[in-house]
Design a protein around this motif. Structure first.
Motif, PDB file in Angstrom:
ATOM      1  N   PHE A 191      42.326  63.796  64.437  1.00 27.65           N
ATOM      2  CA  PHE A 191      42.547  62.797  63.360  1.00 27.65           C
ATOM      3  C   PHE A 191      41.151  62.333  62.807  1.00 27.65           C
ATOM      4  O   PHE A 191      41.118  62.150  61.821  1.00 27.65           O
ATOM      5  N   VAL A 192      40.473  61.835  63.815  1.00 25.64           N
ATOM      6  CA  VAL A 192      39.296  61.065  63.516  1.00 25.64           C
ATOM      7  C   VAL A 192      38.408  62.102  62.771  1.00 25.64           C
ATOM      8  O   VAL A 192      37.690  61.919  61.849  1.00 25.64           O
ATOM      9  N   GLY A 193      38.317  63.416  63.145  1.00 27.42           N
ATOM     10  CA  GLY A 193      37.504  64.426  62.413  1.00 27.42           C
ATOM     11  C   GLY A 193      38.079  64.684  60.955  1.00 27.42           C
ATOM     12  O   GLY A 193      37.498  64.930  59.973  1.00 27.42           O
ATOM     13  N   GLN A 194      39.471  64.713  60.965  1.00 23.18           N
ATOM     14  CA  GLN A 194      39.846  64.640  59.636  1.00 23.18           C
ATOM     15  C   GLN A 194      39.462  63.520  58.593  1.00 23.18           C
ATOM     16  O   GLN A 194      39.300  63.806  57.650  1.00 23.18           O
ATOM     17  N   ALA A 195      39.633  62.461  59.099  1.00 27.10           N
ATOM     18  CA  ALA A 195      39.154  61.145  58.502  1.00 27.10           C
ATOM     19  C   ALA A 195      37.797  61.218  58.142  1.00 27.10           C
ATOM     20  O   ALA A 195      37.512  61.114  56.824  1.00 27.10           O
ATOM     21  N   ILE A 196      36.948  61.769  58.914  1.00 17.52           N
ATOM     22  CA  ILE A 196      35.229  61.925  58.767  1.00 17.52           C
ATOM     23  C   ILE A 196      35.360  62.915  57.665  1.00 17.52           C
ATOM     24  O   ILE A 196      34.561  62.790  56.478  1.00 17.52           O
ATOM     25  N   SER A 197      36.238  64.115  57.546  1.00 17.17           N
ATOM     26  CA  SER A 197      35.983  65.264  56.685  1.00 17.17           C
ATOM     27  C   SER A 197      36.328  64.599  55.246  1.00 17.17           C
ATOM     28  O   SER A 197      35.908  64.949  54.481  1.00 17.17           O
TER      29      SER A 197
ATOM     30  N   THR B 293      38.260  66.704  52.071  1.00 11.86           N
ATOM     31  CA  THR B 293      39.050  67.584  52.321  1.00 11.86           C
ATOM     32  C   THR B 293      39.682  67.085  53.852  1.00 11.86           C
ATOM     33  O   THR B 293      38.817  66.283  54.335  1.00 11.86           O
ATOM     34  N   LEU B 294      40.631  67.598  54.475  1.00 11.66           N
ATOM     35  CA  LEU B 294      40.881  66.988  55.518  1.00 11.66           C
ATOM     36  C   LEU B 294      40.455  68.142  56.733  1.00 11.66           C
ATOM     37  O   LEU B 294      40.710  67.636  58.124  1.00 11.66           O
ATOM     38  N   ASN B 295      40.262  69.236  56.538  1.00 11.94           N
ATOM     39  CA  ASN B 295      40.001  70.199  57.768  1.00 11.94           C
ATOM     40  C   ASN B 295      38.496  70.789  57.659  1.00 11.94           C
ATOM     41  O   ASN B 295      38.299  71.655  57.932  1.00 11.94           O
ATOM     42  N   PHE B 296      37.678  69.976  57.455  1.00  5.17           N
ATOM     43  CA  PHE B 296      36.198  70.399  57.512  1.00  5.17           C
ATOM     44  C   PHE B 296      35.586  69.979  58.743  1.00  5.17           C
ATOM     45  O   PHE B 296      35.518  68.904  59.029  1.00  5.17           O
ATOM     46  N   ASN B 297      35.035  70.779  59.508  1.00  6.33           N
ATOM     47  CA  ASN B 297      34.368  70.249  60.841  1.00  6.33           C
ATOM     48  C   ASN B 297      33.126  69.929  60.470  1.00  6.33           C
ATOM     49  O   ASN B 297      32.046  70.799  60.259  1.00  6.33           O
TER      50      ASN B 297
ATOM     51  N   PRO C 175      48.789  63.866  55.957  1.00  5.49           N
ATOM     52  CA  PRO C 175      47.441  63.114  55.756  1.00  5.49           C
ATOM     53  C   PRO C 175      47.670  61.308  56.254  1.00  5.49           C
ATOM     54  O   PRO C 175      46.603  60.759  56.141  1.00  5.49           O
ATOM     55  N   VAL C 176      48.412  60.780  56.450  1.00  9.20           N
ATOM     56  CA  VAL C 176      48.762  59.411  56.452  1.00  9.20           C
ATOM     57  C   VAL C 176      47.689  58.857  57.414  1.00  9.20           C
ATOM     58  O   VAL C 176      47.077  58.028  56.921  1.00  9.20           O
ATOM     59  N   TYR C 177      47.816  59.115  58.655  1.00 12.03           N
ATOM     60  CA  TYR C 177      46.929  58.523  59.743  1.00 12.03           C
ATOM     61  C   TYR C 177      45.422  58.598  59.433  1.00 12.03           C
ATOM     62  O   TYR C 177      44.795  57.959  59.656  1.00 12.03           O
TER      63      TYR C 177
ATOM     64  N   PHE D 198      44.197  59.309  56.369  1.00  8.40           N
ATOM     65  CA  PHE D 198      43.960  58.654  55.547  1.00  8.40           C
ATOM     66  C   PHE D 198      43.429  57.158  55.600  1.00  8.40           C
ATOM     67  O   PHE D 198      42.573  56.615  55.065  1.00  8.40           O
ATOM     68  N   LEU D 199      44.426  56.653  56.351  1.00  5.38           N
ATOM     69  CA  LEU D 199      44.102  55.103  56.646  1.00  5.38           C
ATOM     70  C   LEU D 199      42.817  55.039  57.627  1.00  5.38           C
ATOM     71  O   LEU D 199      42.210  53.957  57.408  1.00  5.38           O
ATOM     72  N   LEU D 200      42.728  55.740  58.468  1.00  5.32           N
ATOM     73  CA  LEU D 200      41.451  55.866  59.197  1.00  5.32           C
ATOM     74  C   LEU D 200      40.165  55.919  58.232  1.00  5.32           C
ATOM     75  O   LEU D 200      39.291  55.205  58.689  1.00  5.32           O
ATOM     76  N   ALA D 201      40.269  56.995  57.326  1.00  3.89           N
ATOM     77  CA  ALA D 201      39.301  57.118  56.382  1.00  3.89           C
ATOM     78  C   ALA D 201      38.708  55.675  55.637  1.00  3.89           C
ATOM     79  O   ALA D 201      37.742  55.465  55.311  1.00  3.89           O
ATOM     80  N   ILE D 202      40.015  55.082  55.270  1.00  5.16           N
ATOM     81  CA  ILE D 202      39.711  53.686  54.615  1.00  5.16           C
ATOM     82  C   ILE D 202      39.221  52.911  55.627  1.00  5.16           C
ATOM     83  O   ILE D 202      38.194  52.185  55.150  1.00  5.16           O
TER      84      ILE D 202
END
Length: 264
Positions: free
Chosen positions: A54-60, A66-70, A84-86, A88-92
Motif C-alpha cells: 500500500f505504501v508503494g501504491q501511495a507513493i506511485s 497511478t497506483l501500480n507503478f514501481n 484505492p481507499v487506503y 489514497f489516504l496514505l498519499a494525502i
C-alpha cells in the motif's frame, strides 16, 4: 445533539489513553517507535515499503498518478486490483506531512479510534449507560488491533469503514433520512472495494433494508433497497471498469476468498 458532549468526550479520552498505551507498549517492545521519523525510502524494516504494498501504491499515486507503478525499480506491477481507499489516504498524508513511517502509524491509530467510537455508538443502542463504553474501549485496547497500528496494512482502515457503515445504517433505520442511506451505500461500496468477499454479504443487507422498511410501503422499501444496492453497484462497477482498462481483468482481487481470516 452536539458532536462532542460529555459522554463523547469522556469516551474519546478513554479510547485514546487505552489505545495509545497498548499501541506504544507493542511499538516499544518491537522497536518500532524509534522509526517514527524514518523515511519510507530508508526503512530499517525487513520489507521495503517503497517498492511493494500500500505504501508503494501511495507513493506511485503521488508521483505518477497511478497506483501500480514501481517507483523504486521502474515499470508497472499488477498490484492494484483492490480499491484505492487506503493508498489514497496514505498519499494525502505523505503529501501534507512528508514520506515518513510516522504518517502510517498516525493514520492507522486514527482509524483505530474511529472504529472504537463507532463501536461505542452502536453499543449505546443496546447497552445502558456506561456499559456501552466497554465494547468500544475493548476495540481500542485489543492487542490485535493495536498491533496493526504499526503495520502498513489497510486492516484498521477497513475496520473503521465497516463499523462506520453499520452505524450509518442504524442511523438510517432510526431517522429514515436518505442522507444516512446514501452514506451507508457509499461505505459498503468502499468496503467491497477493499474486501471483495463482502459482496457475499451485500444481498443480505439489501434484503434486511427491504424487510425493515416493509411497514412503510412496498414502493418505498423497494426504493430504499434499490438505492443502497445501486450505490454499491456504481462504486464497484467503476473500479471494475478501471481494472479492465488498466489491468485487463474485472476482478477486484486475486487473493482468494479469505472469509474468516482478517476479513474485516
Amino acid at each position: 445533539m452536539a458532536l462532542f458532549n460529555r459522554p463523547t468526550t469522556l469516551f474519546l479520552l478513554l479510547a485514546l489513553c487505552v489505545g495509545a498505551s497498548v499501541a506504544f507498549a507493542i511499538g516499544f517492545a518491537q522497536h518500532q517507535v524509534e522509526t517514527f521519523s524514518e523515511s519510507v525510502y530508508a526503512t530499517s524494516y525487513e520489507s521495503n515499503y517503497d517498492e511493494v504494498g500500500f505504501v508503494g501504491q501511495a507513493i506511485s499515486l503521488m508521483h505518477t498518478g497511478t497506483l501500480n507503478f514501481n517507483w523504486a525499480r521502474g515499470g508497472y506491477v499488477d498490484q492494484s486490483q483492490r480499491g484505492p481507499v487506503y493508498s489514497f489516504l496514505l498519499a494525502i498524508g505523505f503529501t501534507v506531512v512528508g514520506e515518513y513511517l510516522g504518517v502510517i502509524y498516525v493514520l492507522n491509530f486514527i482509524f483505530l479510534i474511529i472504529a472504537a467510537w463507532a463501536t461505542w455508538r452502536i453499543a449505546s443502542r443496546f447497552l445502558p449507560g456506561w456499559w456501552a463504553f466497554i465494547p468500544g474501549i475493548a476495540v481500542s485496547g485489543f492487542w490485535g488491533s493495536a498491533f496493526l497500528v504499526w503495520v502498513p496494512s489497510y486492516e484498521l482502515c477497513v475496520l473503521a469503514i465497516a463499523l462506520g457503515s453499520f452505524l450509518l445504517l442504524v442511523k438510517f433505520f432510526e431517522t429514515e433520512r436518505l442522507l444516512f442511506l446514501f452514506l451507508t451505500g457509499c461505505g459498503f461500496g468502499l468496503w467491497v472495494l477493499e474486501k471483495p468477499q463482502v459482496m457475499y454479504f451485500v444481498p443480505v443487507i439489501t434484503l434486511y433494508i427491504f424487510y425493515r422498511a416493509r411497514f412503510l410501503s412496498f414502493q418505498r422499501s423497494a426504493r430504499y433497497a434499490v438505492l443502497f444496492l445501486g450505490l454499491i453497484a456504481v462504486i464497484v462497477g467503476v473500479w471494475m471498469a478501471r481494472n479492465y482498462r488498466v489491468l485487463g481483468t474485472v476482478q477486484l482481487g486475486g487473493g482468494g476468498h479469505s472469509i474468516l481470516r482478517r476479513a474485516t
